[in-house]
Design an enzyme around this catalytic site. Structure first.
Site, PDB file in Angstrom:
ATOM      1  N   TRP A 320       4.666   4.816   5.636  1.00  0.00           N
ATOM      2  CA  TRP A 320       4.645   6.383   5.090  1.00  0.00           C
ATOM      3  C   TRP A 320       5.138   7.246   6.351  1.00  0.00           C
ATOM      4  CZ3 TRP A 320       2.031  10.743   7.816  1.00  0.00           C
ATOM      5  CH2 TRP A 320       1.915  11.716   6.893  1.00  0.00           C
ATOM      6  N   HIS A 321       4.894   6.666   7.663  1.00  0.00           N
ATOM      7  CA  HIS A 321       5.567   7.636   8.651  1.00  0.00           C
ATOM      8  C   HIS A 321       6.863   7.661   8.665  1.00  0.00           C
ATOM      9  CE1 HIS A 321       1.276   7.451   9.994  1.00  0.00           C
ATOM     10  NE2 HIS A 321       1.590   8.541  10.838  1.00  0.00           N
ATOM     11  N   GLY A 322       7.805   6.677   8.045  1.00  0.00           N
ATOM     12  CA  GLY A 322       9.213   6.609   8.315  1.00  0.00           C
ATOM     13  C   GLY A 322       9.819   5.339   7.734  1.00  0.00           C
TER      14      GLY A 322
END
Lengths: 472, 387
Positions: A320-322
């Site tokens: 989700w973060h990257g």
């Protein structure tokens, strides 16, 4: 547009507040949707269509699910389509290039790597959109017949680009029947001013030192002391960046009569990694808990299944973060630590104060190392940086410039560390008399006003305004 | 009581926001409209609007100064994102701590330049201006933040290997007479030197030309005796201090020396007739900043020279000898202006603005007594010779 900019503070916010309170109540939601869309378009005009698409499709998904809620086949079918569409959009914009380039490497092919710009805040508003439809399916809140109200929920500018991820069930009633009051408005202003100060005066200043370390990771000059200084500064930077932004979002929400849930609870006071994730980015971890972990079975199943459920959640958290391997490894890093704590039943062992404090230090160290994985450009840089933190690259232990930089930022570091623990609550809890509370409030408001004004001065004078969670 | 305090607090913040909005709304709308007419297509256009707006907000100087005062209060000496650092004397230093910068291209260019000068049988001199780190000989950190000294030494070693004459003013500072302290060598808030220091540089060059090449300048007293001049001093906040304003390290005294004696000059850009000027020192050599409205942010440095012009010439009608081709940046604007009082002609070339034209070759079609390259450490990327 970011909150810590002259355009937002000097133009957008005053005009929006004035417009909102001058309008009749029945027009206020429409006004907020319009200004939120304008706010989003300011950053990247063409991506407004992605936002509008998300609002429209999820509005219809929720309507269909609400109409056919007794028909399991239709509901499940629409849910599947909803997930495919929402995650598909997220995948195309955020992950397609990563997947294609890795497939090329794995299969030795030469597929064209798509070059697609990332719409701002897509991870946040996609998760909110998914939350809306799921909460309608679960019966947690009434479906919105008016698409503009769905637009308001998904696109509301305070939490649009960097959260907190507001769950529909917590805000459903507030969309139509919130009451703005002066007390809440004042609290909102206070919260916003505190958040702005955290972001501008602490996070931006810490970023300067952190960036210097991480940008020099491949340089021979990165000493052990500088590597540690950089990682500690980043650990503090990301906290103040993100929690500052959340404070501003919560404060802005209050100014318009909304109550959002807290997103941070002094995470660096955590007693364990498990505790840390109950205090850090609470809206994200609770989203994964309620929409992924628990539906998969949570911890009320066989141990092996529980470990698998945790694995899924933490892989997804990293992703989700990257779209990068270091984020995935960052997620896995926390998975391993959480599994360790569960298997070793750490919470039962932390009975004595000595053990608790030792484990607290261990927790902070692990969090610090995790942030190195998170911040680095890629896995190779992350590993190099971690090695340099221990002098394993023949780098010097200390150097003259680092000592200078450390001394130059000692006030900043001390204040940052102090504010990351609940000093304010500590003081407040000890004030018993009404006079004492009045004096405390007086000092508090005086300091906040001064910090708010200095923040404005900083924003006016400097163009350096990094914003970590803007990338998500 | 607590509710009243909360209300007061909120009203103060709202008032601040309202004032900022009222003071800046018109400016914002004008900028937005300008950009809208040009066309707004993507985020870079919005970023430009934001940047322009931030640079032009009402009372920005007050906000910048306040922020600088705050930085001073928290004992912070590094400015911005490692742009500058303030030493214990209140002198700002640019941070450029990459000591492995390649100087070979630069020195190769100088060798080619010398060959041009040799073809014309002209003396060729490289003048190394002092650097500001000389003040911080015992402050290792400051000396590591700025590597100009290391690069300059490297350049000079290469040039001396090529047998190019070098006037190293860094060492001259230690041995020659001067009227200023080392802490007054440079403006505290700007890249450039103080006027007395620049005039000293001109004086040192005159002595060097005389000693080494027997080139004698007329009226050398104009380079060392300031009783021939009227001095005017202006407060200036230089380029280094723009991020934190005038309270961070204070402001500088910028001196301008007006000749008391009669002067007569011409100025022109070869090939541009409309550039021609004729008059005295104040009208021709200075750019008239004292005649217009000025404040502490007026950039007095460019009251001299012609920033962004690659090629221009001064003629001193009151002198009959001394012609020099000087290749330089703004490090020597005032030094050249002072030197001009003792010479007949100075042609200035600024390689930063050469573009595609070989101005050196063009300029060398004229007569000179010497070719001089005069720099601090900021011409490393400048293309001296294009072939």
């Amino acid at each position: 547009m970011v909150f810590s900019s002259t355009v937002f503070l000097f133009i957008f916010l005053p005009l929006v507040l004035a417009g909102y309170y001058l309008l009749d109540r029945k027009f206020r939601n429409y006004f907020l949707v319009l200004v939120s869309l304008f706010f989003y378009a300011w950053g990247e005009p063409k991506f407004i269509f992605v936002m509008i698409f998300s609002i429209v499709v999820n509005y219809f998904f929720a309507l269909i699910i609400n109409k056919w809620h007794d028909n399991k086949i239709i509901v499940n079918g629409i849910m599947a389509i909803m997930l495919v569409v929402n995650i598909g959009v997220l995948f195309v914009f955020k992950y397609s290039a990563f997947v294609v380039s890795n497939l090329n490497r794995l299969l030795n092919t030469n597929m064209t790597v798509p070059k697609i710009a990332l719409p701002i805040g897509i991870s946040f508003f996609t998760f909110q959109a998914i939350s809306y439809v799921i909460d309608i399916k679960r019966g947690n809140g009434e479906v919105q017949k008016n698409p503009l109200n769905v637009g308001l929920y998904i696109a509301f500018f305070p939490q649009l680009i960097a959260g907190p991820i507001v769950r529909y069930e917590t805000i459903a009633k507030q969309i139509q029947s919130r009451k703005e009051d002066w007390g809440k408005f004042c609290e909102g202003i206070e919260r916003f001013a505190i958040g702005l100060s955290k972001k501008v005066l602490l996070s931006n200043a810490l970023a300067i030192v952190a960036d210097r370390s991480f940008n020099f990771v491949n340089d021979d000059e990165l000493s052990v002391l500088m590597a540690w200084l950089g990682s500690i500064c980043y650990t503090l930077q990301i906290f103040y960046d993100f929690s500052g932004y959340s404070d501003m979002a919560i404060g802005l929400g209050k100014m318009f009569g909304f109550s959002f849930k807290e997103n941070f609870n002094f995470p660096y006071m955590a007693t364990s990694i498990t505790d840390f994730w109950r205090r850090w980015h609470i809206s994200l971890s609770s989203w994964f808990r309620d929409y992924v972990y628990i539906p998969l079975g949570g911890s009320r199943c066989k141990k092996s299944r529980m470990l698998f459920n945790l694995f899924v959640v933490w892989i997804l958290t990293g992703i989700w973060h990257g779209a990068s391997w270091n984020f995935i490894f960052w997620g896995l890093f926390y998975y391993l630590l959480l599994v360790f704590e569960k298997i070793m039943k750490i919470s039962n062992k932390l009975v004595s104060k000595t053990y608790r404090n030792c484990y607290r230090i261990f927790t902070l160290l692990m969090i610090n190392f995790g942030w190195v994985l998170f911040r680095a450009e890629n896995m190779s840089s992350a590993l190099t940086y971690l090695k340099k933190m221990f002098g394993l690259c023949d780098n010097a232990w200390v150097d003259v410039k680092t000592i200078y930089i450390f001394k130059d930022n000692i006030v900043l570091l001390l204040v940052s560390v102090l504010c990351s623990v609940s000093v304010g609550n500590f003081i407040v809890n000890r004030i018993k008399t009404e006079k004492g509370k009045i004096l405390f409030d007086l000092c508090k408001y005086f300091i906040i006003i001064i910090l708010f004004m200095i923040s404005i001065c900083s924003i006016a004078s400097s163009s350096y305004n990094p914003f970590i969670y803007f990338n998500f | 009581m607590r509710k009243k305090m909360k209300t007061c607090f909120a009203l103060i913040v709202i008032s601040i926001l309202a004032m900022l909005c009222l003071a800046n709304l018109k400016q914002f709308l004008v900028l937005f409209e300008q950009k809208r007419v040009e066309g707004i297509e993507d985020s870079s256009d919005f970023a430009e609007i934001e940047s322009m707006f931030r640079e032009n907000i009402s009372g920005r100087n007050i906000l910048v100064n306040t922020y600088g005062a705050y930085q001073k209060a928290i004992k912070h000496s590094i400015v911005g994102n490692f742009e500058y650092v303030a030493d214990e004397y209140g002198i700002l230093h640019m941070i450029n701590d990459k000591s492995n910068t390649d100087v070979k291209n630069f020195t190769k260019g100088l060798v080619k330049l010398k060959n041009y000068a040799d073809e014309k049988e002209l003396p060729f001199v490289y003048v190394q201006a002092p650097n500001r780190e000389i003040v911080n000989e015992n402050n290792a950190a400051i000396r590591e933040f700025n590597v100009d000294d290391i690069l300059e030494t490297r350049i000079i070693e290469e040039l001396q290997n090529e047998e190019i004459s070098v006037l190293d003013l860094r060492t001259q500072l230690q041995v020659s007479e001067r009227t200023f302290e080392l802490t007054d060598l440079f403006l505290h808030t700007d890249l450039h030197m103080k006027t007395d220091a620049e005039i000293w540089m001109a004086d040192q060059l005159a002595e060097y030309l005389d000693d080494k090449f027997d080139i004698k300048l007329n009226n050398p007293e104009y380079l060392s005796d300031m009783t021939y001049f009227d001095k005017k001093t202006y407060q200036m906040v230089g380029n280094y201090a723009r991020t934190y304003g005038e309270y961070f390290v204070g402001s500088d005294d910028f001196d301008i020396y007006h000749p008391r004696f009669e002067t007569s000059f011409q100025y022109y850009i070869p090939g541009k007739e409309e550039s021609y000027k004729n008059g005295n020192f104040d009208n021709v050599v200075l750019n008239g900043y004292e005649d217009i409205e000025y404040n502490q942010y007026t950039y007095w440095v460019t009251n001299y020279g012609h920033f962004m012009e690659p090629y221009y010439t001064y003629i001193n009608n009151n002198q009959s000898s001394g012609k020099f081709l000087i290749i330089t940046d703004s490090i020597a604007y005032r030094a050249i202006s002072q030197l001009l009082l003792t010479t007949q002609k100075i042609t200035v070339l600024d390689p930063r603005f050469f573009g595609d034209t070989d101005y050196v070759k063009i300029a060398l079609q004229d007569d000179y007594d010497a070719v001089i390259v005069w720099q601090g450490c900021y011409l490393l990327d400048a293309p001296f010779i294009l072939k």
